[in-house]
Design an enzyme around this catalytic site. Sequence first.
Site, mmCIF file in Angstrom:
data_model
loop_
_atom_site.group_PDB
_atom_site.id
_atom_site.type_symbol
_atom_site.label_atom_id
_atom_site.label_comp_id
_atom_site.label_asym_id
_atom_site.label_seq_id
_atom_site.Cartn_x
_atom_site.Cartn_y
_atom_site.Cartn_z
ATOM 1 N N VAL A 1 0.811 -1.230 0.000
ATOM 2 C CA VAL A 1 0.000 0.000 0.000
ATOM 3 C C VAL A 1 0.840 1.274 0.000
ATOM 4 O O VAL A 1 0.322 2.360 -0.253
ATOM 5 C CB VAL A 1 -1.009 0.049 1.176
ATOM 6 C CG1 VAL A 1 -2.052 -1.045 1.046
ATOM 7 C CG2 VAL A 1 -0.302 -0.001 2.523
ATOM 8 N N ASN B 1 -6.705 -1.048 6.656
ATOM 9 C CA ASN B 1 -6.294 -1.873 7.791
ATOM 10 C C ASN B 1 -4.815 -2.264 7.732
ATOM 11 O O ASN B 1 -4.238 -2.622 8.758
ATOM 12 C CB ASN B 1 -7.182 -3.132 7.820
ATOM 13 C CG ASN B 1 -6.662 -4.193 8.749
ATOM 14 O OD1 ASN B 1 -6.722 -4.058 9.964
ATOM 15 N ND2 ASN B 1 -6.094 -5.270 8.188
ATOM 16 N N TYR C 1 5.001 4.620 15.661
ATOM 17 C CA TYR C 1 3.735 3.916 15.387
ATOM 18 C C TYR C 1 2.558 4.769 15.856
ATOM 19 O O TYR C 1 1.589 4.980 15.112
ATOM 20 C CB TYR C 1 3.742 2.566 16.110
ATOM 21 C CG TYR C 1 2.440 1.798 15.990
ATOM 22 C CD1 TYR C 1 2.101 1.142 14.814
ATOM 23 C CD2 TYR C 1 1.553 1.726 17.068
ATOM 24 C CE1 TYR C 1 0.905 0.435 14.705
ATOM 25 C CE2 TYR C 1 0.363 1.021 16.971
ATOM 26 C CZ TYR C 1 0.033 0.382 15.792
ATOM 27 O OH TYR C 1 -1.146 -0.318 15.689
ATOM 28 N N SER D 1 -5.436 3.111 16.293
ATOM 29 C CA SER D 1 -4.972 2.342 17.459
ATOM 30 C C SER D 1 -5.184 3.179 18.700
ATOM 31 O O SER D 1 -5.194 4.418 18.640
ATOM 32 C CB SER D 1 -3.474 2.031 17.330
ATOM 33 O OG SER D 1 -2.953 1.558 18.564
ATOM 34 N N SER E 1 1.872 7.778 13.769
ATOM 35 C CA SER E 1 1.267 7.428 12.470
ATOM 36 C C SER E 1 -0.234 7.202 12.653
ATOM 37 O O SER E 1 -1.045 7.583 11.812
ATOM 38 C CB SER E 1 1.932 6.185 11.870
ATOM 39 O OG SER E 1 1.488 4.986 12.509
ATOM 40 N N LYS E 2 -0.622 6.597 13.774
ATOM 41 C CA LYS E 2 -2.044 6.335 14.027
ATOM 42 C C LYS E 2 -2.780 7.619 14.414
ATOM 43 O O LYS E 2 -3.965 7.787 14.094
ATOM 44 C CB LYS E 2 -2.198 5.262 15.115
ATOM 45 C CG LYS E 2 -1.646 3.894 14.702
ATOM 46 C CD LYS E 2 -2.375 3.332 13.495
ATOM 47 C CE LYS E 2 -1.995 1.890 13.195
ATOM 48 N NZ LYS E 2 -2.739 1.355 12.037
HETATM 49 N N1 LIG Z 1 -2.679 -6.122 16.989
HETATM 50 C C1 LIG Z 1 -2.875 -5.054 17.737
HETATM 51 O O1 LIG Z 1 -2.648 -5.045 18.958
HETATM 52 C C2 LIG Z 1 -3.396 -3.798 17.104
HETATM 53 C C3 LIG Z 1 -3.892 -2.788 17.935
HETATM 54 C C4 LIG Z 1 -4.350 -1.609 17.378
HETATM 55 C C5 LIG Z 1 -4.335 -1.441 16.004
HETATM 56 N N2 LIG Z 1 -3.845 -2.428 15.201
HETATM 57 C C6 LIG Z 1 -3.835 -2.184 13.760
HETATM 58 O O2 LIG Z 1 -4.666 -3.138 13.132
HETATM 59 C C7 LIG Z 1 -4.195 -3.369 11.802
HETATM 60 C C8 LIG Z 1 -4.064 -4.861 11.557
HETATM 61 O O3 LIG Z 1 -3.142 -5.386 12.483
HETATM 62 P P1 LIG Z 1 -3.067 -6.943 12.862
HETATM 63 O O4 LIG Z 1 -2.857 -7.010 14.314
HETATM 64 O O5 LIG Z 1 -4.177 -7.685 12.248
HETATM 65 O O6 LIG Z 1 -1.668 -7.321 12.185
HETATM 66 P P2 LIG Z 1 -1.276 -8.441 11.117
HETATM 67 O O7 LIG Z 1 0.201 -8.359 11.018
HETATM 68 O O8 LIG Z 1 -1.911 -9.738 11.422
HETATM 69 O O9 LIG Z 1 -1.947 -7.882 9.782
HETATM 70 C C9 LIG Z 1 -1.394 -6.832 9.034
HETATM 71 C C10 LIG Z 1 -1.540 -7.197 7.568
HETATM 72 O O10 LIG Z 1 -1.095 -6.084 6.790
HETATM 73 C C11 LIG Z 1 -0.277 -6.560 5.743
HETATM 74 N N3 LIG Z 1 0.650 -5.523 5.360
HETATM 75 C C12 LIG Z 1 1.701 -5.030 6.071
HETATM 76 N N4 LIG Z 1 2.330 -4.091 5.355
HETATM 77 C C13 LIG Z 1 1.659 -3.968 4.180
HETATM 78 C C14 LIG Z 1 1.829 -3.165 3.039
HETATM 79 N N5 LIG Z 1 2.854 -2.310 2.943
HETATM 80 N N6 LIG Z 1 0.962 -3.291 2.021
HETATM 81 C C15 LIG Z 1 -0.067 -4.188 2.093
HETATM 82 N N7 LIG Z 1 -0.265 -4.990 3.148
HETATM 83 C C16 LIG Z 1 0.592 -4.871 4.187
HETATM 84 C C17 LIG Z 1 0.425 -7.784 6.325
HETATM 85 O O11 LIG Z 1 0.900 -8.652 5.288
HETATM 86 C C18 LIG Z 1 -0.669 -8.396 7.175
HETATM 87 O O12 LIG Z 1 -1.424 -9.334 6.431
HETATM 88 C C19 LIG Z 1 -2.895 -2.595 11.675
HETATM 89 O O13 LIG Z 1 -3.126 -1.361 11.034
HETATM 90 C C20 LIG Z 1 -2.485 -2.352 13.115
HETATM 91 O O14 LIG Z 1 -1.679 -1.227 13.272
HETATM 92 C C21 LIG Z 1 -3.399 -3.606 15.721
#
Ligand SMILES: NC(=O)c1ccc[n+]([C@@H]2O[C@H](COP(=O)([O-])OP(=O)(O)OC[C@H]3O[C@@H](n4cnc5c(N)ncnc54)[C@H](O)[C@@H]3O)[C@@H](O)[C@H]2O)c1
Length: 249
Positions: free
Chosen positions: A63, A89, A154, A141, A157-158
């Site tokens: 992305v 996402n 991080y 986040s 960015s959020k």
């Molecule tokens: N896990 C947590 O505690 C948490 C908390 C708050 C917010 N988030 C946010 O939720 C979202 C999903 O996180 P998650 O926990 O499911 O993580 P995850 O690592 O399971 O999923 C992230 C997905 O994004 C894809 N990705 C990463 N960089 C990319 C890029 N440059 N282009 C396209 N795809 C890309 C990865 O391949 C992966 O499939 C993220 O934005 C994360 O910041 C996560």
Amino acid sequence: MQLAGKVAVVTGGGGEFGREISLVLAQSGASVAVVDQELAKAKEVVRAVRSLGNEGEAFQADVSEVARVRAVLEEVKEKYGGVDILVNNAGVTLGKPALEVTEQEWNQVIDVNLKGAFFAAQAAGREMIARGGGNIVNIASVGALVAEKNTAVYSLSKAGLVALTRNLALEWAGYNIRVNAVAPGYARTPLTEFIMRDEKIYNALLKKVPLRRFCTARDVAQAVLFLVSAASSFITGHVLVVDGGQSTG
Ligand SMILES: NC(=O)c1ccc[n+]([C@@H]2O[C@H](COP(=O)([O-])OP(=O)(O)OC[C@H]3O[C@@H](n4cnc5c(N)ncnc54)[C@H](O)[C@@H]3O)[C@@H](O)[C@H]2O)c1
């Protein structure tokens, strides 16, 4: 089926949250374009979407590459006729003291989490305007709201994503496009496994959550479903915090 006939694009759709978001949208009737930099993960989610009897297609894209994001949105338009829902996402994290962050690390986090979301929204927004409206949900986040050590880049960015949400909501309300964000609390996913596998840190983080459990992909997906459904038709520019009360204290 409240989303019957709708076309949804989920970036990072092959990940933990992205998979559940894709499935919940599909269960509500949407066709889902699952976009991920790892095509195999996106394909696996599409198999699950199709097993629900819904249409789905996997797309490989980093992305942070604007031209590729635009090309994918174009392909989605060719296949489905347009886009109604975008869930930004895809995300990466960085757990490092601010004093040690390199320029390359900064660029990586900002390019994926912020630039990626902006240009995906821009490309989808153009499609939505042509279609007469749409819904965008940015996955932010709790880090955008409360500080945590070693997460400055991080978190900012959020926080940028929250500002983007409010600005696009204002700019695009006249086009019948709603733009909202979900701010999840800590969840144990591949993104956070490097922190969560340390039992002491795991327990310390858990203590910060009044509801005494971590966020799940299901919690996030249900919040997304609410924000893209008619149930939230007067809500735009909002950040729905899904953190078990963590940001209250
Ligand atoms: N896990 C947590 O505690 C948490 C908390 C708050 C917010 N988030 C946010 O939720 C979202 C999903 O996180 P998650 O926990 O499911 O993580 P995850 O690592 O399971 O999923 C992230 C997905 O994004 C894809 N990705 C990463 N960089 C990319 C890029 N440059 N282009 C396209 N795809 C890309 C990865 O391949 C992966 O499939 C993220 O934005 C994360 O910041 C996560």
